[in-house]
Design a protein around this motif. Structure first.
Motif, PDB file in Angstrom:
ATOM      1  N   ASP A   1      45.149  43.334  46.748  1.00  0.00           N
ATOM      2  CA  ASP A   1      43.878  43.402  47.487  1.00  0.00           C
ATOM      3  C   ASP A   1      42.967  42.270  47.037  1.00  0.00           C
ATOM      4  O   ASP A   1      42.477  42.278  45.901  1.00  0.00           O
ATOM      5  CB  ASP A   1      43.198  44.750  47.208  1.00  0.00           C
ATOM      6  CG  ASP A   1      41.768  44.767  47.713  1.00  0.00           C
ATOM      7  OD1 ASP A   1      41.577  44.562  48.914  1.00  0.00           O
ATOM      8  OD2 ASP A   1      40.838  44.966  46.909  1.00  0.00           O
ATOM      9  N   LEU A   2      42.770  41.326  47.940  1.00  0.00           N
ATOM     10  CA  LEU A   2      41.814  40.249  47.648  1.00  0.00           C
ATOM     11  C   LEU A   2      40.411  40.793  47.890  1.00  0.00           C
ATOM     12  O   LEU A   2      40.067  41.182  49.014  1.00  0.00           O
ATOM     13  CB  LEU A   2      42.073  39.042  48.575  1.00  0.00           C
ATOM     14  CG  LEU A   2      41.013  37.939  48.514  1.00  0.00           C
ATOM     15  CD1 LEU A   2      40.893  37.347  47.114  1.00  0.00           C
ATOM     16  CD2 LEU A   2      41.325  36.840  49.524  1.00  0.00           C
ATOM     17  N   LEU A   3      39.603  40.839  46.841  1.00  0.00           N
ATOM     18  CA  LEU A   3      38.265  41.427  46.965  1.00  0.00           C
ATOM     19  C   LEU A   3      37.358  40.598  47.875  1.00  0.00           C
ATOM     20  O   LEU A   3      37.405  39.365  47.848  1.00  0.00           O
ATOM     21  CB  LEU A   3      37.641  41.564  45.579  1.00  0.00           C
ATOM     22  CG  LEU A   3      38.330  42.594  44.692  1.00  0.00           C
ATOM     23  CD1 LEU A   3      37.909  42.422  43.239  1.00  0.00           C
ATOM     24  CD2 LEU A   3      38.003  44.004  45.172  1.00  0.00           C
ATOM     25  N   GLY A   4      36.533  41.295  48.620  1.00  0.00           N
ATOM     26  CA  GLY A   4      35.592  40.629  49.528  1.00  0.00           C
ATOM     27  C   GLY A   4      35.390  41.526  50.733  1.00  0.00           C
ATOM     28  O   GLY A   4      36.333  42.186  51.173  1.00  0.00           O
TER      29      GLY A   4
ATOM     30  N   VAL B   1      39.899  45.361  37.649  1.00  0.00           N
ATOM     31  CA  VAL B   1      40.233  44.191  38.485  1.00  0.00           C
ATOM     32  C   VAL B   1      41.247  43.353  37.708  1.00  0.00           C
ATOM     33  O   VAL B   1      41.054  43.075  36.522  1.00  0.00           O
ATOM     34  CB  VAL B   1      38.937  43.366  38.750  1.00  0.00           C
ATOM     35  CG1 VAL B   1      39.238  42.097  39.509  1.00  0.00           C
ATOM     36  CG2 VAL B   1      37.919  44.208  39.506  1.00  0.00           C
ATOM     37  N   ALA B   2      42.322  42.941  38.399  1.00  0.00           N
ATOM     38  CA  ALA B   2      43.423  42.266  37.682  1.00  0.00           C
ATOM     39  C   ALA B   2      43.039  40.875  37.192  1.00  0.00           C
ATOM     40  O   ALA B   2      43.633  40.362  36.247  1.00  0.00           O
ATOM     41  CB  ALA B   2      44.645  42.187  38.584  1.00  0.00           C
ATOM     42  N   GLY B   3      42.070  40.246  37.840  1.00  0.00           N
ATOM     43  CA  GLY B   3      41.664  38.901  37.446  1.00  0.00           C
ATOM     44  C   GLY B   3      40.989  38.229  38.621  1.00  0.00           C
ATOM     45  O   GLY B   3      40.811  38.846  39.682  1.00  0.00           O
ATOM     46  N   GLU B   4      40.590  36.986  38.441  1.00  0.00           N
ATOM     47  CA  GLU B   4      39.902  36.291  39.542  1.00  0.00           C
ATOM     48  C   GLU B   4      40.891  35.553  40.433  1.00  0.00           C
ATOM     49  O   GLU B   4      40.587  35.219  41.572  1.00  0.00           O
ATOM     50  CB  GLU B   4      38.867  35.317  38.969  1.00  0.00           C
ATOM     51  CG  GLU B   4      37.699  36.041  38.307  1.00  0.00           C
ATOM     52  CD  GLU B   4      36.461  35.188  38.180  1.00  0.00           C
ATOM     53  OE1 GLU B   4      36.583  33.949  38.142  1.00  0.00           O
ATOM     54  OE2 GLU B   4      35.358  35.755  38.134  1.00  0.00           O
TER      55      GLU B   4
ATOM     56  N   ARG C   1      37.007  36.843  43.043  1.00  0.00           N
ATOM     57  CA  ARG C   1      35.672  36.653  42.480  1.00  0.00           C
ATOM     58  C   ARG C   1      34.644  37.668  42.986  1.00  0.00           C
ATOM     59  O   ARG C   1      33.640  37.905  42.336  1.00  0.00           O
ATOM     60  CB  ARG C   1      35.166  35.245  42.841  1.00  0.00           C
ATOM     61  CG  ARG C   1      35.925  34.178  42.107  1.00  0.00           C
ATOM     62  CD  ARG C   1      35.555  32.801  42.600  1.00  0.00           C
ATOM     63  NE  ARG C   1      36.294  31.811  41.848  1.00  0.00           N
ATOM     64  CZ  ARG C   1      35.894  31.299  40.689  1.00  0.00           C
ATOM     65  NH1 ARG C   1      34.741  31.634  40.184  1.00  0.00           N
ATOM     66  NH2 ARG C   1      36.641  30.428  40.045  1.00  0.00           N
ATOM     67  N   ASP C   2      34.904  38.259  44.152  1.00  0.00           N
ATOM     68  CA  ASP C   2      33.912  39.171  44.740  1.00  0.00           C
ATOM     69  C   ASP C   2      34.107  40.595  44.240  1.00  0.00           C
ATOM     70  O   ASP C   2      34.301  41.527  45.022  1.00  0.00           O
ATOM     71  CB  ASP C   2      34.038  39.142  46.278  1.00  0.00           C
ATOM     72  CG  ASP C   2      33.472  37.878  46.861  1.00  0.00           C
ATOM     73  OD1 ASP C   2      32.943  37.055  46.094  1.00  0.00           O
ATOM     74  OD2 ASP C   2      33.551  37.712  48.099  1.00  0.00           O
ATOM     75  N   TRP C   3      34.053  40.790  42.933  1.00  0.00           N
ATOM     76  CA  TRP C   3      34.419  42.092  42.366  1.00  0.00           C
ATOM     77  C   TRP C   3      33.251  43.072  42.288  1.00  0.00           C
ATOM     78  O   TRP C   3      33.436  44.248  42.026  1.00  0.00           O
ATOM     79  CB  TRP C   3      35.046  41.917  40.973  1.00  0.00           C
ATOM     80  CG  TRP C   3      34.269  41.041  40.030  1.00  0.00           C
ATOM     81  CD1 TRP C   3      34.448  39.714  39.851  1.00  0.00           C
ATOM     82  CD2 TRP C   3      33.196  41.423  39.151  1.00  0.00           C
ATOM     83  NE1 TRP C   3      33.563  39.240  38.914  1.00  0.00           N
ATOM     84  CE2 TRP C   3      32.778  40.269  38.460  1.00  0.00           C
ATOM     85  CE3 TRP C   3      32.560  42.633  38.863  1.00  0.00           C
ATOM     86  CZ2 TRP C   3      31.755  40.282  37.510  1.00  0.00           C
ATOM     87  CZ3 TRP C   3      31.525  42.656  37.928  1.00  0.00           C
ATOM     88  CH2 TRP C   3      31.142  41.496  37.264  1.00  0.00           C
TER      89      TRP C   3
END
Ligand code: FDA
Length: 312
Positions: A62-65, A37-40, A285-287
């Motif tokens: 890609d925004l995680l979630g 994951v590249a970061g939050e 944050r939703d990694w």
């Protein structure tokens, strides 16, 4: 008989679903998750895109979630996805975003019957079209395939050239789905599939999945369609290169896609050979769910996580 891969994957994804494990991993494994994951923050992901671009590799943001159940949360995700376009505008880099329809309201029906996911996808695609950007609709677990393909058809008709989707080689149904989409001349990403699926819908054996993967890629290329070969499987990648050469399929008709942090050597090799390569860059944050799927793909990753957690 179940294969080792399947037993391993179901064990890891089963354990990952336990809340205590989730809390423990969330609190102790962020340093390990950063491999994938590249970061939050969005700024972390944009920095990753720029670094990859310097090496001749494009990025997919890609925004995680996923699997959002509240209207407010789905709308917040949509705003945060729209912010990607603001952050990328004017950088003179290709803008390529991946979204999950379940993240922006696919499970929510508004009063009046409109699907919130579809409504939010239209907002995202309108912005993407204005910037000449591209949006891929990720494919999630099998109960969502019908609605995702149906919504893809609607969106591809309204926003031709701006949207693509994903087909999973582990599902028995996928070749039929590919054929049924053919009239759209769709941009499709072919993946093996990352979810825990029952044998009633998905090949339990890895050999069958790999065979189906090749079949799908070859058929989509032969049909003259743009194909995103999304895999780290070197044998498959070599076979696709050979197939394209022998069949006279130009390199401009396909690209290789790999995940951020996985087989960086292979990503670079393919780019150096002159192929279009895109790395899928998750951030946010939703990694946890994304991270669990990456661990479930490869037994060696478990010891890597445990070592990282012990280090703290
Ligand atoms: P396979 O699992 O056979 O792995 C081949 C080799 O790749 C391994 O031997 C190892 O060297 C390396 N490798 C694979 N996974 C690794 C890991 N986690 N850690 C370290 N090494 C690893 N799935 C889905 O269901 N819906 C989707 O929308 C997407 N989207 C997507 C986009 C992109 C760009 C990629 C690359 C993948 C996806 N996936 C996906 C995930 C996909 O379904 C699949 O789970 C993974 O790509 C792993 O499968 P491979 O094809 O790499 O083969």
């Amino acid at each position: 008989m179940q294969s080792f891969d399947r037993i391993y994957r179901s064990t890891i994804l089963g354990v990952a679903g336990n809340k205590t494990v989730e809390n423990l991993v969330r609190s102790r494994a962020w340093s390990v998750a950063q491999r994938f994951v590249a970061g939050e923050q969005l700024a972390d992901a944009v920095r990753a895109v720029e670094e990859l671009e310097r090496r001749g590799i494009h990025g997919i943001l890609d925004l995680l979630g996923e699997m959002v159940t509240s209207e407010q949360e789905a709308n917040t995700f949509t705003e945060n996805i729209l912010a990607i376009f603001d952050a990328m505008e004017g950088r003179e880099l290709p803008i390529y975003v991946s979204i999950k329809l379940s993240q922006i309201g696919q499970d929510i029906t508004l009063p009046g019957g409109e699907n919130l996911g579809l409504r939010n996808a239209r907002r995202i695609l309108a912005r993407a079209r204005a910037l000449n950007a591209f949006v891929a609709l990720d494919m999630e677990d099998h109960p969502r395939v019908d609605i995702t393909l149906e919504q893809f058809r609607t969106l591809a008709t309204e926003f031709p050239g701006t949207v693509g989707t994903v087909l999973q080689a582990y599902l028995y149904r996928t070749e039929a789905d590919r054929k049924a989409l053919d009239d759209l001349k769709p941009n499709l990403r072919i993946v093996k599939g990352a979810y825990l699926e029952p044998e009633t819908v998905a090949y339990p054996s890895k050999t069958d999945v790999d065979m189906n993967y090749r079949r799908l890629v070859y058929a989509h290329l032969k049909a003259g369609n743009y194909t995103c070969v999304a895999s780290h499987d070197e044998r498959i990648i070599e076979d696709v290169k050979l197939f394209a050469e022998k069949s006279g399929i130009p390199r401009s008709q396909f690209e290789f896609q790999l995940l951020y942090g996985i087989r960086r050597d292979l990503q670079q090799k393919l780019a150096d050979e002159g192929y279009t390569v895109r790395a899928y860059i998750p951030y946010g944050r939703d990694w946890y769910a994304y991270f669990s799927r990456r661990i479930a793909e490869r037994p060696a990753n478990v010891s890597f996580v445990l070592r990282g957690m012990l280090k703290g």
